[in-house]
Design an enzyme around this catalytic site. Structure first.
Site, PDB file in Angstrom:
ATOM      1  N   ASP A 214     -21.026 -43.446  -0.818  1.00 33.90           N
ATOM      2  CA  ASP A 214     -20.148 -43.152  -1.957  1.00 33.90           C
ATOM      3  C   ASP A 214     -19.223 -44.348  -2.174  1.00 33.90           C
ATOM      4  OD1 ASP A 214     -18.428 -41.679  -3.919  1.00 33.90           O
ATOM      5  OD2 ASP A 214     -19.487 -39.926  -3.132  1.00 33.90           O
ATOM      6  N   GLY A 238     -20.283 -47.974  -1.010  1.00 39.22           N
ATOM      7  CA  GLY A 238     -21.120 -48.712  -1.960  1.00 39.22           C
ATOM      8  C   GLY A 238     -21.012 -48.139  -3.364  1.00 39.22           C
ATOM      9  N   ASP A 239     -21.586 -48.913  -4.318  1.00 37.14           N
ATOM     10  CA  ASP A 239     -21.615 -48.474  -5.710  1.00 37.14           C
ATOM     11  C   ASP A 239     -23.084 -48.346  -6.088  1.00 37.14           C
ATOM     12  OD1 ASP A 239     -21.835 -48.552  -8.559  1.00 37.14           O
ATOM     13  OD2 ASP A 239     -19.782 -49.306  -8.660  1.00 37.14           O
ATOM     14  N   PHE A 240     -23.536 -47.110  -6.362  1.00 38.24           N
ATOM     15  CA  PHE A 240     -24.985 -46.919  -6.563  1.00 38.24           C
ATOM     16  C   PHE A 240     -25.506 -47.514  -7.871  1.00 38.24           C
ATOM     17  CE2 PHE A 240     -23.687 -42.219  -7.259  1.00 38.24           C
ATOM     18  CZ  PHE A 240     -23.600 -42.314  -8.647  1.00 38.24           C
ATOM     19  N   HIS A 258     -26.632 -34.964 -13.419  1.00 40.31           N
ATOM     20  CA  HIS A 258     -25.991 -34.237 -14.538  1.00 40.31           C
ATOM     21  C   HIS A 258     -24.681 -34.884 -15.025  1.00 40.31           C
ATOM     22  CE1 HIS A 258     -23.076 -31.298 -12.248  1.00 40.31           C
ATOM     23  NE2 HIS A 258     -22.930 -32.549 -11.840  1.00 40.31           N
TER      24      HIS A 258
HETATM   25  N1  SAM Z   1     -23.040 -34.991  -4.142  1.00 39.95           N
HETATM   26  C1  SAM Z   1     -21.728 -34.380  -3.978  1.00 39.95           C
HETATM   27  C2  SAM Z   1     -21.808 -32.886  -4.099  1.00 39.95           C
HETATM   28  O1  SAM Z   1     -22.698 -32.392  -4.796  1.00 39.95           O
HETATM   29  O2  SAM Z   1     -20.935 -32.191  -3.541  1.00 39.95           O
HETATM   30  C3  SAM Z   1     -20.714 -34.939  -4.957  1.00 39.95           C
HETATM   31  C4  SAM Z   1     -21.076 -34.830  -6.411  1.00 39.95           C
HETATM   32  S1  SAM Z   1     -19.827 -35.500  -7.462  1.00 39.95           S
HETATM   33  C5  SAM Z   1     -20.077 -34.651  -8.920  1.00 39.95           C
HETATM   34  C6  SAM Z   1     -20.423 -37.126  -7.848  1.00 39.95           C
HETATM   35  C7  SAM Z   1     -20.227 -38.106  -6.704  1.00 39.95           C
HETATM   36  O3  SAM Z   1     -20.740 -39.371  -7.104  1.00 39.95           O
HETATM   37  C8  SAM Z   1     -18.772 -38.311  -6.331  1.00 39.95           C
HETATM   38  O4  SAM Z   1     -18.600 -38.175  -4.954  1.00 39.95           O
HETATM   39  C9  SAM Z   1     -18.508 -39.730  -6.791  1.00 39.95           C
HETATM   40  O5  SAM Z   1     -17.512 -40.381  -6.016  1.00 39.95           O
HETATM   41  C10 SAM Z   1     -19.868 -40.372  -6.647  1.00 39.95           C
HETATM   42  N2  SAM Z   1     -20.036 -41.572  -7.472  1.00 39.95           N
HETATM   43  C11 SAM Z   1     -19.750 -41.707  -8.773  1.00 39.95           C
HETATM   44  N3  SAM Z   1     -20.054 -42.952  -9.198  1.00 39.95           N
HETATM   45  C12 SAM Z   1     -20.544 -43.610  -8.115  1.00 39.95           C
HETATM   46  C13 SAM Z   1     -21.041 -44.930  -7.910  1.00 39.95           C
HETATM   47  N4  SAM Z   1     -21.089 -45.807  -8.932  1.00 39.95           N
HETATM   48  N5  SAM Z   1     -21.477 -45.263  -6.668  1.00 39.95           N
HETATM   49  C14 SAM Z   1     -21.434 -44.357  -5.652  1.00 39.95           C
HETATM   50  N6  SAM Z   1     -20.975 -43.092  -5.784  1.00 39.95           N
HETATM   51  C15 SAM Z   1     -20.538 -42.724  -7.005  1.00 39.95           C
HETATM   52  C1  ASE Z   2     -19.553 -32.787 -11.501  1.00 36.25           C
HETATM   53  C2  ASE Z   2     -19.441 -31.474 -11.069  1.00 36.25           C
HETATM   54  C3  ASE Z   2     -18.281 -30.792 -11.393  1.00 36.25           C
HETATM   55  C4  ASE Z   2     -18.560 -33.424 -12.241  1.00 36.25           C
HETATM   56  C5  ASE Z   2     -17.415 -32.746 -12.578  1.00 36.25           C
HETATM   57  C6  ASE Z   2     -17.265 -31.432 -12.149  1.00 36.25           C
HETATM   58  C7  ASE Z   2     -17.841 -29.470 -11.132  1.00 36.25           C
HETATM   59  C8  ASE Z   2     -16.596 -29.341 -11.707  1.00 36.25           C
HETATM   60  N1  ASE Z   2     -16.255 -30.524 -12.303  1.00 36.25           N
HETATM   61  O1  ASE Z   2     -20.675 -33.464 -11.198  1.00 36.25           O
HETATM   62  C9  ASE Z   2     -18.506 -28.415 -10.329  1.00 36.25           C
HETATM   63  C10 ASE Z   2     -19.364 -27.449 -11.054  1.00 36.25           C
HETATM   64  N2  ASE Z   2     -18.789 -26.940 -12.259  1.00 36.25           N
HETATM   65  C11 ASE Z   2     -17.734 -26.100 -12.324  1.00 36.25           C
HETATM   66  C12 ASE Z   2     -17.328 -25.664 -13.664  1.00 36.25           C
HETATM   67  O2  ASE Z   2     -17.148 -25.711 -11.352  1.00 36.25           O
END
Ligand code: SAM
Ligand code: ASE
EC number: 2.1.1.4
Length: 348
Positions: A214, A238-240, A258
């Site tokens: 992350d 890292g930055d993906f 998503h």
């Molecule tokens: N996979 C986890 C989960 O489902 O609980 C987190 C999902 S969250 C919606 C998206 C994740 O992508 C975050 O932890 C965010 O910090 C990471 N992220 C966003 N842009 C990124 C990038 N360019 N490189 C690495 N990680 C990134």
């Molecule tokens: C993402 C997931 C979420 C980005 C922003 C988000 C959620 C809330 N904000 O990837 C989790 C799932 N959705 C809800 C409404 O809880």
């Protein structure tokens, strides 16, 4: 509330009224969590009157009595009358999911819903009109870079990571066991945030190594605030989008695709395909719509949430299958869990 549902909605719109009032029910539960009502009732070991709860939590007695009565109304609390005074106690469900320190606490999910999602949804109408997220209007932040809006302060980063972490308390087991992943000896959770899903994977597949990749600040916060004494998972900064990915047998992408516009998602999947060991694969974890978009209602609501907060949307399995195939993956298998999150496994 549901006792009137057999009567025709045309005679009296019971269901519609219940839906209109949905936001009030949300706020009743959010406020009770924020005030510590469920923690107090769990600790006290005995039913408490509204006056006692109000005194302990420093609120007005009248306001607390109405809040407690509404919580009884939605069956989150129970009440008994003793010599004319109402005494409130928690239900097993509230003790398990709403108390802050319980084993399956959803407290962090509720805090984020209350303090970040709720204000964003206040601008849902504008999001629908404009077709874009409302970070700028709600919080005064650029709508372009979605994670700099989501991570606008250290406090917000912690709250978001808390939300992400708490999902896997209830959905982790089904997601990691949807497919037998034991043949994948090295697993990278791409955008793995606090590491909660990686911990579930490590528990289910003890012979595999788990790495959470992350952004640097997220990894540092994960290690500082979410690490556990018996952790076997590793962390990688890292930055993906900008950097090369490490080689691995399996890449997990949970709630990543998503977030983004299609071309960015496809770029990421192509990159993963290039880094993947032969015989390896990718596991997508998302709340998937039905092919005709007619449900599940949770995925439909999450898709609106993606509209107010990100640049992405929820999709049916055929959309993910098309992206995976375009990125070079084969043998795409879909597994619906019947809960909030579904999975797709594809091989290189
Ligand atoms: N996979 C986890 C989960 O489902 O609980 C987190 C999902 S969250 C919606 C998206 C994740 O992508 C975050 O932890 C965010 O910090 C990471 N992220 C966003 N842009 C990124 C990038 N360019 N490189 C690495 N990680 C990134
Ligand atoms: C993402 C997931 C979420 C980005 C922003 C988000 C959620 C809330 N904000 O990837 C989790 C799932 N959705 C809800 C409404 O809880």
């Amino acid at each position: 509330m549901a006792e009137h549902l057999s009567q025709s909605e045309l005679d009296y719109p019971f269901k519609l009224l219940e839906y209109f009032n949905g936001f009030r029910i949300s706020k009743v539960i959010f406020s009770a969590c924020e005030q510590g009502v469920f923690d107090l009732l769990l600790q006290s070991q005995k039913p408490l009157s509204a006056a006692e709860v109000a005194r302990e939590l420093g609120t007005s007695e009248d306001g607390m009595e109405r809040l407690l009565d509404a919580l009884v109304g939605v069956e989150v609390l129970e009440v008994e009358l003793t010599q004319g005074t109402a005494y409130y106690s928690s239900t097993d469900v509230a003790n398990l999911y709403l108390a802050k320190n319980s084993a399956k606490s959803l407290y962090d999910m509720i805090i984020y819903q209350s303090q970040t999602i709720y204000p964003l949804w206040n601008n849902l109408g504008d999001a629908v009109r404009e077709g874009k997220n409302q970070n700028e209007k709600t919080f005064g932040l650029s709508s372009e870079d979605i994670f700099s809006a989501i991570y606008r302060s250290e406090e917000e980063m912690l709250k978001f990571m808390g939300l992400m972490n708490s999902s896997w308390v209830i959905d982790g087991h089904d997601v990691v066991n949807a497919f037998d992943l034991s043949r994948f000896k090295s697993i990278v959770d791409v955008g793995g945030c606090s590491g909660a899903l990686a911990r579930e994977l490590a528990k289910a597949y003890p012979a595999s190594t788990l790495t959470v990749l992350d952004l640097p600040e997220v990894i540092q916060t994960a290690q500082k605030h979410f690490s556990q004494s018996d952790d076997t998972i590793k962390f990688l900064e890292g930055d993906f989008f900008k950097e090369d990915l490490p080689a691995a047998d399996l890449y997990v992408l949970a709630r990543i695709i998503h977030d983004w516009k299609e071309e960015k998602s496809l770029m990421l999947l192509r990159k993963i395909h290039a880094a993947c060991n032969s015989g390896g694969g990718v596991l997508l974890v998302e709340a998937m719509l039905l092919e005709n978009h007619r449900g599940p209602i949770m995925a439909q609501l999450f898709s609106l949430n993606m509209l107010v907060q990100t640049e992405g949307k929820e999709q049916p399995p055929s959309h993910y299958t098309r992206l995976l195939t375009a990125a070079g993956f084969t043998d795409v298998g879909v597994c619906r869990t019947g809960k909030s999150y579904d999975t797709i496994l594809a091989l290189k």
